[in-house]
Scaffold this motif. Sequence first.
Motif, short mmCIF file in Angstrom:
data_model
loop_
_atom_site.label_atom_id
_atom_site.label_comp_id
_atom_site.label_asym_id
_atom_site.label_seq_id
_atom_site.Cartn_x
_atom_site.Cartn_y
_atom_site.Cartn_z
N UNK A 99 0.83 -1.20 0.00
CA UNK A 99 0.00 0.00 0.00
C UNK A 99 0.87 1.25 0.00
N UNK A 100 1.92 1.18 0.79
CA UNK A 100 2.82 2.34 0.76
C UNK A 100 3.40 2.56 -0.65
N UNK A 101 3.70 1.45 -1.34
CA UNK A 101 4.24 1.57 -2.71
C UNK A 101 3.22 2.21 -3.65
N UNK A 102 1.96 1.84 -3.48
CA UNK A 102 0.93 2.43 -4.33
C UNK A 102 0.76 3.92 -4.01
N UNK A 103 0.85 4.28 -2.71
CA UNK A 103 0.81 5.70 -2.37
C UNK A 103 1.93 6.45 -3.11
N UNK A 104 3.07 5.84 -3.12
CA UNK A 104 4.21 6.49 -3.78
C UNK A 104 4.01 6.57 -5.30
N UNK A 105 3.44 5.54 -5.88
CA UNK A 105 3.24 5.51 -7.33
C UNK A 105 2.18 6.50 -7.76
N UNK A 106 1.06 6.50 -7.10
CA UNK A 106 -0.03 7.40 -7.48
C UNK A 106 0.21 8.82 -6.99
N UNK A 107 0.93 8.95 -5.90
CA UNK A 107 1.22 10.26 -5.30
C UNK A 107 -0.03 11.11 -5.22
N UNK A 108 -1.04 10.65 -4.50
CA UNK A 108 -2.29 11.42 -4.43
C UNK A 108 -2.06 12.73 -3.67
N UNK A 109 -2.83 13.74 -4.08
CA UNK A 109 -2.73 15.05 -3.45
C UNK A 109 -4.07 15.73 -3.61
N UNK A 110 -4.32 16.71 -2.76
CA UNK A 110 -5.58 17.41 -2.78
C UNK A 110 -6.30 17.29 -1.45
N UNK A 111 -7.51 17.78 -1.41
CA UNK A 111 -8.29 17.79 -0.17
C UNK A 111 -9.67 17.18 -0.43
N UNK A 112 -10.17 16.42 0.60
CA UNK A 112 -11.50 15.83 0.57
C UNK A 112 -12.36 16.50 1.64
N UNK A 113 -13.65 16.61 1.31
CA UNK A 113 -14.60 17.18 2.27
C UNK A 113 -15.84 16.27 2.33
N UNK A 114 -16.40 16.27 3.53
CA UNK A 114 -17.62 15.48 3.73
C UNK A 114 -17.43 14.05 3.24
N UNK A 115 -16.37 13.46 3.73
CA UNK A 115 -16.01 12.11 3.28
C UNK A 115 -16.83 11.09 4.09
N UNK A 116 -17.40 10.14 3.34
CA UNK A 116 -18.09 9.00 3.98
C UNK A 116 -17.69 7.77 3.21
N UNK A 117 -16.90 6.90 3.88
CA UNK A 117 -16.36 5.71 3.23
C UNK A 117 -16.68 4.48 4.10
N UNK A 118 -17.27 3.49 3.49
CA UNK A 118 -17.50 2.21 4.16
C UNK A 118 -16.97 1.11 3.27
N UNK A 119 -16.44 0.06 3.89
CA UNK A 119 -15.94 -1.07 3.09
C UNK A 119 -16.01 -2.34 3.88
N UNK A 120 -16.02 -3.43 3.18
CA UNK A 120 -15.94 -4.76 3.80
C UNK A 120 -15.01 -5.58 2.94
N UNK A 121 -14.21 -6.38 3.59
CA UNK A 121 -13.16 -7.11 2.89
C UNK A 121 -11.82 -6.47 3.18
N UNK A 122 -10.80 -7.19 2.83
CA UNK A 122 -9.47 -6.70 3.16
C UNK A 122 -9.09 -5.51 2.27
#
Length: 956
Positions: A56-79
């Motif tokens: 996951x750290x490698x993907x963070x480095x590859x995609x290099x996401x940047x910016x800001x999120x507001x009113x975030x609502x995230x749900x997930x199931x599974x690994x």
Amino acid sequence: RLSLSTQQNILQPIDLMLRYHRASGKRPSHGELQANALDVGPLIALADHLPFEAGLRKEFETYSPRGSFYDVALKWSGEWPRPEQYALKARFLNLGLNPVGRLPGLAGVSGSIDGSERGGTLLLSTQNTVVELPRIFHDQLGFDALTAQAAWQRTGDEYEIRLNDITFANRDLVGTMSGVYQTTADGYGVIDLNAHATRANVRSIGNYLPMRIGERGRQWITTAFHGGSSNDVKLRLKGNLKDFPFPESKGGIFQVNAHVVDGVLDYATGWPGIDNIEGDLTFRGRRMDVLIREGSISGAKLARVRAEISDLTNPDRLLTVIGEAEGQTSEFLSFIEHSPVLESIDHFTERVRADGRGKLTLKLNIPLANAKNTKVAGDFQLMSNRLESEEMFFPLEQVNGHVEFTEAGVRVPAATMTILGGPATLSGNTQREGMLRFNLAGRANMDNFRRSTALPLMQALRGSTDWKASITVRKRVVDMVFESALQGIVSDLPSPLAKTAAENMPFKLDRIVTGPQQERIVIALGNVVSAQLLRRKDGTESTVERGTVTLGGTAAEPERKGLWVNGGLKSLDLDQWLLVLKSASGDGARAQLAGLDVKFGTLDLFGRRFNDLAINGSLQAGVWQTTLAGRELAGEMSWRSQGKGKVTARMKNLSIPAATPDRPPVVAEKDQPLELPALDIKADNFQVRQSSMGKLELTAVPDGRDWKLERLHIMSPEATLNIEGVWQGWLTQPRTMVNVRLDVNDIGKFLVRLGQSEGVRRGTAKLEGPLSWAGNPSELDYATLSGNFVLEANKGQFVKLDPGIGKLLGVMSLQSLPRRLSLDFRDIFSEGLAFDEIVGTVKVNRGIANTENFRIQGPAVRIQMSGDVDLAKETQKLRVKVYPSMSDSLSVAGALIGGPIAGIATFVAQKLLKDPIDKIAAYEYNITGSWADPQVAKIELPQATTAIRPGSERSD
């Protein structure tokens, strides 16, 4: 479940996550994240300190996401990070990702997302956004504004993405787009897309073409379109992108249509670009087409021009340009001069000037990988053109014909034209080793040509004659040969170039351009004159650097600098040639005359003829040195050009011949600037009209357009003449205004020296006074003579001579009286009037001499004259008183004969009464008519009424 109320609380949930992992030792199989605001940048910066997997750290480095999120609502199931189910809803601002695989790179994207593992929607409304698709486009795509509505739906492992209401704008494009994209297992996907731009910069069109077009093709499109715009660009893209750009066998569609205005197309390096384009640009599959409805190339108007590349993806792609153009021929010459065609015709058109219209049909096959191998097929039609070239001494008028050319050469099958006022034809082609050869033939009509040319020499030619010429171009050296026998031409040029129509005078002109500004000219005209000239051009000026002109022979190749003239002619009318050359001034090249070695049987100059004259001269250290040897001229002359110049002459013989009959001298125009030189002339033998005047010394200095005669001294054993004054307007309207002093030691011998018969024996004389006349000092013009002079002569005798000879002598001697009167004056006049003294003052006004006190005193007579004499018409209107004189000797002799007393008485009476006998015996006459036939009328005097007293005189 973690809750973040603010961005400042980001460390607290991270700490809770760390505790959770340490206590349980398990990964969470489901989770939920809610945040009012989340800045991705700091979170990624702390990734190494968080309990994330290495992948996951490698993907963070590859995609290099940047910016800001507001009113975030995230749900997930599974690994994580690939959960089986998830639901995401958020707003984002200035979101950015690096491009990875099929996913585009983003920067500055703002909008909202609402989706799950089954599908969702994406709304974008952003400014200053960058989209990066390195697998599709060579460069990033930047948008000043971008709005979009997109929805996706997942089916198995593939996605269908629907693009709705996408609008975009940047400095190159403004438009909309919509379509559907379906992912496929092969990684390219299937697309069905429509786009429409209402504003497009054609110059940037290459930036928006997929790289599947091919790098060289895309580079050509990028560099070829230098300008233009469109308000109607349509894109249609449909098919499996693995087959892009969809050849016909694959069934897909890739088509771009753009209507272009004000376009500029630089289709190939080294060729003139096409400007002011109004037409259509089309990409269809692998093919590109440019249809130009209107445009111009080198100023010529284009019609029906098409440029095409049949396969943009082919490494050996070929650009084909086919079209027509019509306009001024000068514009097509400019096209040739800025294209590779110029090399194929060896730069022949560089020195051609054209006036008229033409039509060009052209086909170019240009390999974009190697434009030097371009194939050219062209046809240029000349329509009633006028062509001029430095390689041709005459213009080509009314030229009609075709010029066919390829990259290898030129061919002119047959062109018709008018040359030298008559019909002519031209044909030619490129021959071996790239040499161009053109053949011309025609019939010159001087009567027609005179009306269309201002060349002064041509105005003297009449009639028609055949001629032929050839022009060859080899390695930028142009050789022109012109030949004609000139039979049928009448020449009114001065001798020796005057001729009748029946005479042949073979003329040959050979002109070779040896360099960009150099040429060799060889001329031969019969056996009259020939020349070889090496000429250099400097802008519009031309100078003969070396030249040889031979009169009556063949000119040798010039070896010395300057112009050298040699040879000889039986006759040369230089006066007439000076008139011709004066009218032709400025038409030829400037030449520095360096030397002369010429001989003439007769040379006409300044209205006079010089015989058997040899002239040898050269320029030495800035001084022109000349030796003259001829019947009239013998000696040396030099010319110094410093200041206004100076002529110095030391002559053994200097003879001024009589004016040539019916041949006026050269006269300069009044407004023509004329720089006169100073004069320093000496001659041992000075002659005027075959009369030897003696030694001459002349010094004069220029005064404007006049000469100031400081000294004009003529000395002979019999007389000395001194003149000072002004010699005005030498070559315009000459006039002499001088003070004259003539001292004569022997009148008789002096008259013989002047070429007169012996009109006077012995005697001395002096004449002095101011005089002026129209003409030069050597040409006394009686009709314009004005002034006054005093004449004094002593101790001489008039002899019998014919009236009219010696001008005044016939009048002064009164020898006509015995022929007209019955009085016996034969002893006084017929055999010659002797005189002791002649004294008189004469005033002259425009050739009319007037005197009131002209007296002749002789041993036998005393004469008084008054009245007018017309020196030019040789007429007179005089009143003459003749006093037979009884001198002392006569009275004594009378005494011896008549007796001493009578003689002594007569002698004493005459002396005491102051010669009363002379008074009583006086006679008066009116003399009129011509000098050759004078009319003499005696005036009868009234009888005396009183006796003569001593001391008194009867009135005359």
